[in-house]
Design an enzyme around this catalytic site. Sequence first.
Site, PDB file in Angstrom:
ATOM      1  CG  HIS A 134      -0.150   6.218  -5.931  1.00 44.67           C
ATOM      2  ND1 HIS A 134      -0.756   6.561  -4.755  1.00 44.67           N
ATOM      3  CD2 HIS A 134       1.051   5.687  -5.606  1.00 44.67           C
ATOM      4  CE1 HIS A 134       0.035   6.221  -3.748  1.00 44.67           C
ATOM      5  NE2 HIS A 134       1.129   5.699  -4.235  1.00 44.67           N
ATOM      6  N   GLY A 135      -1.096   9.066  -9.766  1.00 42.28           N
ATOM      7  CA  GLY A 135      -1.414   9.297 -11.168  1.00 42.28           C
ATOM      8  C   GLY A 135      -2.797   8.927 -11.643  1.00 42.28           C
TER       9      GLY A 135
END
Length: 169
Positions: A134-135
Site C-alpha cells: 500500500h505504499g
Amino acid sequence: MSDKKTERRDFLFTASYAVGAVGAAAVVWPLIDQMNPDASVKALASTEVDISSVKRGNTITVLWRGKPVFIRRRTEEEIKEARSVKMEDLIHPEKDEDRAKNPEWLVMLGVCTHLGCVPLNDKGDYDGWFCPCHGSHYDTSGRIRKGPAPLNMEVPKYEFVNANTIKIG
C-alpha cells in the site's frame, strides 16, 4: 470439661480444613501446570544471531517467532541521516537513539504496521524500507515517513551477547 471439647473440636476443624486445602492444591496444580508452554515453545522465545559477517550497509533477515526480523549494519551516513530528522516531521515520533541500542546496528521486526506485509530493503523515498502492498515508506531507522502505516516498525527486545552475537527475545 466443655472448654476441652471446644478446643479439641476447633483443632479437628482446623486440621480437616488444612488437609482439605492441601488435597485441593494437589488436584489443581497439575491442571494449572499443564497450561505452561513446553520446551519447544520456550526455545522459540529467543534466538541468537551471528552478525560477524554482516558488512556496513547490509541487512540480514532472520525468523523469530515466525516473523521476519531485519538486522541492519548501518553506515555513518545512515546514522547521521536518521539522527538529523526533526521529530515534527515524523508520523510516529521516535528518536533514533531510542530505537537502536548501538547506532551501528538496527534490529526491528520486518513487518509493515499497516497490514502486516514485509517491506523491501533499500527502497522508497527515504532510502530505508518500502512496503509495496500500500505504499508505506520507512526511513533508515524504520520509522514511518509516508503512506498509510500508522506506526514505526517494531523494535523487539534484544541484547548484544558479544561483539558478534545478538540475542533476540
